[in-house]
Design a protein around this motif. Structure first.
Motif, PDB file in Angstrom:
ATOM      1  N   ARG A 183      30.424  41.036  34.917  1.00 15.25           N
ATOM      2  CA  ARG A 183      30.132  41.589  36.232  1.00 15.25           C
ATOM      3  C   ARG A 183      30.909  40.787  37.263  1.00 15.25           C
ATOM      4  N   VAL A 184      31.268  41.449  38.346  1.00  9.29           N
ATOM      5  CA  VAL A 184      32.087  40.829  39.377  1.00  9.29           C
ATOM      6  C   VAL A 184      31.326  40.887  40.706  1.00  9.29           C
ATOM      7  N   MET A 185      31.237  39.721  41.366  1.00  9.78           N
ATOM      8  CA  MET A 185      30.590  39.678  42.677  1.00  9.78           C
ATOM      9  C   MET A 185      31.700  39.561  43.724  1.00  9.78           C
ATOM     10  N   ILE A 186      31.825  40.586  44.560  1.00 10.83           N
ATOM     11  CA  ILE A 186      32.893  40.572  45.560  1.00 10.83           C
ATOM     12  C   ILE A 186      32.304  40.153  46.908  1.00 10.83           C
ATOM     13  N   MET A 187      32.893  39.108  47.495  1.00  7.76           N
ATOM     14  CA  MET A 187      32.367  38.553  48.751  1.00  7.76           C
ATOM     15  C   MET A 187      33.344  38.728  49.898  1.00  7.76           C
ATOM     16  N   LYS A 188      32.769  38.865  51.095  1.00 11.60           N
ATOM     17  CA  LYS A 188      33.582  38.868  52.320  1.00 11.60           C
ATOM     18  C   LYS A 188      32.754  38.200  53.419  1.00 11.60           C
ATOM     19  N   ASP A 189      33.319  37.251  54.091  1.00 10.05           N
ATOM     20  CA  ASP A 189      32.648  36.547  55.193  1.00 10.05           C
ATOM     21  C   ASP A 189      31.215  36.136  54.836  1.00 10.05           C
ATOM     22  N   GLY A 190      31.043  35.538  53.679  1.00  8.75           N
ATOM     23  CA  GLY A 190      29.723  35.019  53.315  1.00  8.75           C
ATOM     24  C   GLY A 190      28.740  36.073  52.836  1.00  8.75           C
ATOM     25  N   GLN A 191      29.142  37.346  52.802  1.00 12.00           N
ATOM     26  CA  GLN A 191      28.232  38.406  52.344  1.00 12.00           C
ATOM     27  C   GLN A 191      28.743  39.006  51.031  1.00 12.00           C
ATOM     28  N   ILE A 192      27.812  39.544  50.227  1.00 12.30           N
ATOM     29  CA  ILE A 192      28.211  40.236  49.003  1.00 12.30           C
ATOM     30  C   ILE A 192      28.537  41.689  49.342  1.00 12.30           C
ATOM     31  N   GLU A 193      29.739  42.120  49.023  1.00  8.93           N
ATOM     32  CA  GLU A 193      30.150  43.510  49.272  1.00  8.93           C
ATOM     33  C   GLU A 193      29.746  44.402  48.101  1.00  8.93           C
ATOM     34  N   GLN A 194      29.918  43.878  46.882  1.00 10.09           N
ATOM     35  CA  GLN A 194      29.543  44.639  45.691  1.00 10.09           C
ATOM     36  C   GLN A 194      29.356  43.660  44.540  1.00 10.09           C
ATOM     37  N   PHE A 195      28.372  43.926  43.688  1.00  6.01           N
ATOM     38  CA  PHE A 195      28.135  43.080  42.513  1.00  6.01           C
ATOM     39  C   PHE A 195      27.887  44.035  41.359  1.00  6.01           C
ATOM     40  N   ALA A 196      28.894  44.258  40.536  1.00  3.47           N
ATOM     41  CA  ALA A 196      28.797  45.297  39.512  1.00  3.47           C
ATOM     42  C   ALA A 196      29.792  45.016  38.396  1.00  3.47           C
ATOM     43  N   THR A 197      29.763  45.859  37.362  1.00  3.59           N
ATOM     44  CA  THR A 197      30.721  45.715  36.274  1.00  3.59           C
ATOM     45  C   THR A 197      32.111  46.116  36.774  1.00  3.59           C
ATOM     46  N   PRO A 198      33.167  45.630  36.122  1.00  2.49           N
ATOM     47  CA  PRO A 198      34.517  46.018  36.530  1.00  2.49           C
ATOM     48  C   PRO A 198      34.702  47.543  36.554  1.00  2.49           C
ATOM     49  N   GLU A 199      34.157  48.226  35.556  1.00  2.00           N
ATOM     50  CA  GLU A 199      34.308  49.688  35.491  1.00  2.00           C
ATOM     51  C   GLU A 199      33.693  50.345  36.716  1.00  2.00           C
ATOM     52  N   GLU A 200      32.466  49.908  37.042  1.00  6.45           N
ATOM     53  CA  GLU A 200      31.754  50.467  38.196  1.00  6.45           C
ATOM     54  C   GLU A 200      32.551  50.216  39.491  1.00  6.45           C
ATOM     55  N   ILE A 201      33.101  49.018  39.613  1.00  6.46           N
ATOM     56  CA  ILE A 201      33.851  48.672  40.825  1.00  6.46           C
ATOM     57  C   ILE A 201      35.090  49.545  40.955  1.00  6.46           C
ATOM     58  N   VAL A 202      35.807  49.706  39.838  1.00  6.48           N
ATOM     59  CA  VAL A 202      37.036  50.489  39.879  1.00  6.48           C
ATOM     60  C   VAL A 202      36.720  51.961  40.165  1.00  6.48           C
ATOM     61  N   GLN A 203      35.640  52.462  39.542  1.00  7.67           N
ATOM     62  CA  GLN A 203      35.323  53.884  39.718  1.00  7.67           C
ATOM     63  C   GLN A 203      34.592  54.179  41.024  1.00  7.67           C
ATOM     64  N   HIS A 204      33.747  53.240  41.442  1.00  4.73           N
ATOM     65  CA  HIS A 204      32.950  53.486  42.656  1.00  4.73           C
ATOM     66  C   HIS A 204      32.961  52.275  43.571  1.00  4.73           C
ATOM     67  N   PRO A 205      34.068  52.009  44.244  1.00  4.49           N
ATOM     68  CA  PRO A 205      34.075  50.882  45.172  1.00  4.49           C
ATOM     69  C   PRO A 205      33.024  51.098  46.274  1.00  4.49           C
ATOM     70  N   ALA A 206      32.190  50.051  46.507  1.00  9.49           N
ATOM     71  CA  ALA A 206      31.043  50.241  47.413  1.00  9.49           C
ATOM     72  C   ALA A 206      31.453  50.248  48.880  1.00  9.49           C
ATOM     73  N   THR A 207      32.527  49.565  49.223  1.00 12.35           N
ATOM     74  CA  THR A 207      32.899  49.471  50.646  1.00 12.35           C
ATOM     75  C   THR A 207      34.418  49.634  50.788  1.00 12.35           C
ATOM     76  N   GLN A 208      34.843  49.791  52.042  1.00  5.82           N
ATOM     77  CA  GLN A 208      36.275  49.883  52.335  1.00  5.82           C
ATOM     78  C   GLN A 208      37.000  48.613  51.889  1.00  5.82           C
ATOM     79  N   PHE A 209      36.337  47.467  52.099  1.00  4.17           N
ATOM     80  CA  PHE A 209      36.952  46.190  51.709  1.00  4.17           C
ATOM     81  C   PHE A 209      37.264  46.180  50.207  1.00  4.17           C
ATOM     82  N   VAL A 210      36.307  46.673  49.405  1.00  5.41           N
ATOM     83  CA  VAL A 210      36.517  46.705  47.941  1.00  5.41           C
ATOM     84  C   VAL A 210      37.675  47.659  47.602  1.00  5.41           C
ATOM     85  N   SER A 211      37.709  48.813  48.256  1.00  3.98           N
ATOM     86  CA  SER A 211      38.820  49.749  48.030  1.00  3.98           C
ATOM     87  C   SER A 211      40.157  49.108  48.375  1.00  3.98           C
ATOM     88  N   ASP A 212      40.189  48.410  49.513  1.00  4.70           N
ATOM     89  CA  ASP A 212      41.434  47.764  49.941  1.00  4.70           C
ATOM     90  C   ASP A 212      41.865  46.716  48.924  1.00  4.70           C
TER      91      ASP A 212
END
Ligand SMILES: Nc1ncnc2c1ncn2[C@@H]1O[C@H](COP(=O)(O)OP(=O)(O)OP(=O)(O)O)[C@@H](O)[C@H]1O
Ligand SMILES: [Mg+2]
Length: 228
Positions: A183-212
């Protein structure tokens, strides 16, 4: 995080990744919220005991320059008064695990090793007393791409081999985070943007930051297979 899991923490420089590791290790206290280890609040636990159960590979390697490789790896066992034979055999075993020939490397000093070899020693040292948890703070950040990929494969193999170890691995490299993390925890400015499996992140990025971020992967930049 679940026991035995390999979690990667991904985020830009300064977003708070090292701070998260230091909080998990009890070196810093959170200003809000709490850290639970084995469902127990960290503040209720004996920090010395806790750290014995937690290997830590720091961001700037942190080997002691005046100590040999063997002494560096055997540091914590020595502090815990293991007998010398046991320390020697553990050091030998760990050098093999990180793919360095014991006879050749045990008596060298850190300055006589390449950056990648020093990082392997850092990993071996963190595993010395067989801790159930290991924290890694951008251990491969300073390495060339090929050495880095080789060490990524090795660390994954080590996690698979040493069953039931929980790894928390910080990186600012999205390719590394997606390759290593269950599982990957993606952080931005001290906050968690998404915490999910790589597959989930690639298929369903939770925020614009994750997509970028995903748009910067080598595949998505179209940099693979470019003929120049
Ligand atoms: N001891 C401290 N006191 C005050 N602020 C700090 C301290 N240590 C770090 N910071 C700040 O907290 C923020 C997060 O720092 P942190 O070291 O966790 O970042 P990081 O995600 O690990 O970055 P990098 O990828 O560059 O290592 C940064 O803005 C940093 O300047
Ligand atoms: Mg950091």
């Amino acid at each position: 995080m679940n026991a035995g899991e390999f979690v990667t923490v991904l985020g830009s420089s300064g977003c708070g990744k090292t701070t998260v590791l230091k909080m998990v290790n009890g070196l810093l206290s959170p200003t809000a919220g709490e850290i639970l280890i084995n469902s127990r609040p960290l503040v209720d636990q004996n920090l010395v005991q806790l750290r014995r159960h937690m290997g830590y590979v720091v961001q700037q390697i942190g080997l002691f320059p005046h100590m040999t490789v063997a002494k560096n790896i055997g540091l914590v066992p020595q502090m815990l008064n293991w007998n010398q034979d046991k320390i020697v055999s553990r050091v030998t075993e760990l050098l093999k695990l990180v793919q360095l020939e014991p006879a050749k490397y045990a008596d060298r000093y850190p300055s006589q090793l390449s950056g990648g070899q020093q990082q392997r020693i850092g990993v071996a040292r963190a595993l010395a007393v067989n801790p159930p948890y290991v924290l890694f703070d951008e251990p491969f950040g300073a390495l060339d791409a090929l050495t880095r990929i080789e060490l990524q494969k090795e660390i994954k193999h080590i996690h698979d081999t040493l069953k039931d170890k929980t790894f928390m691995f910080v990186t600012h490299d999205i390719n590394e985070a997606l390759f290593l993390g269950q599982r990957v925890m993606i952080m931005k400015d001290g906050q968690i943007e998404q915490f999910a499996t790589p597959e989930e992140i690639v298929q369903h990025p939770a925020t614009q930051f994750v997509s970028d971020l995903l748009a910067t992967t080598r595949q998505n930049q179209g940099l693979w297979g470019r003929s120049e």
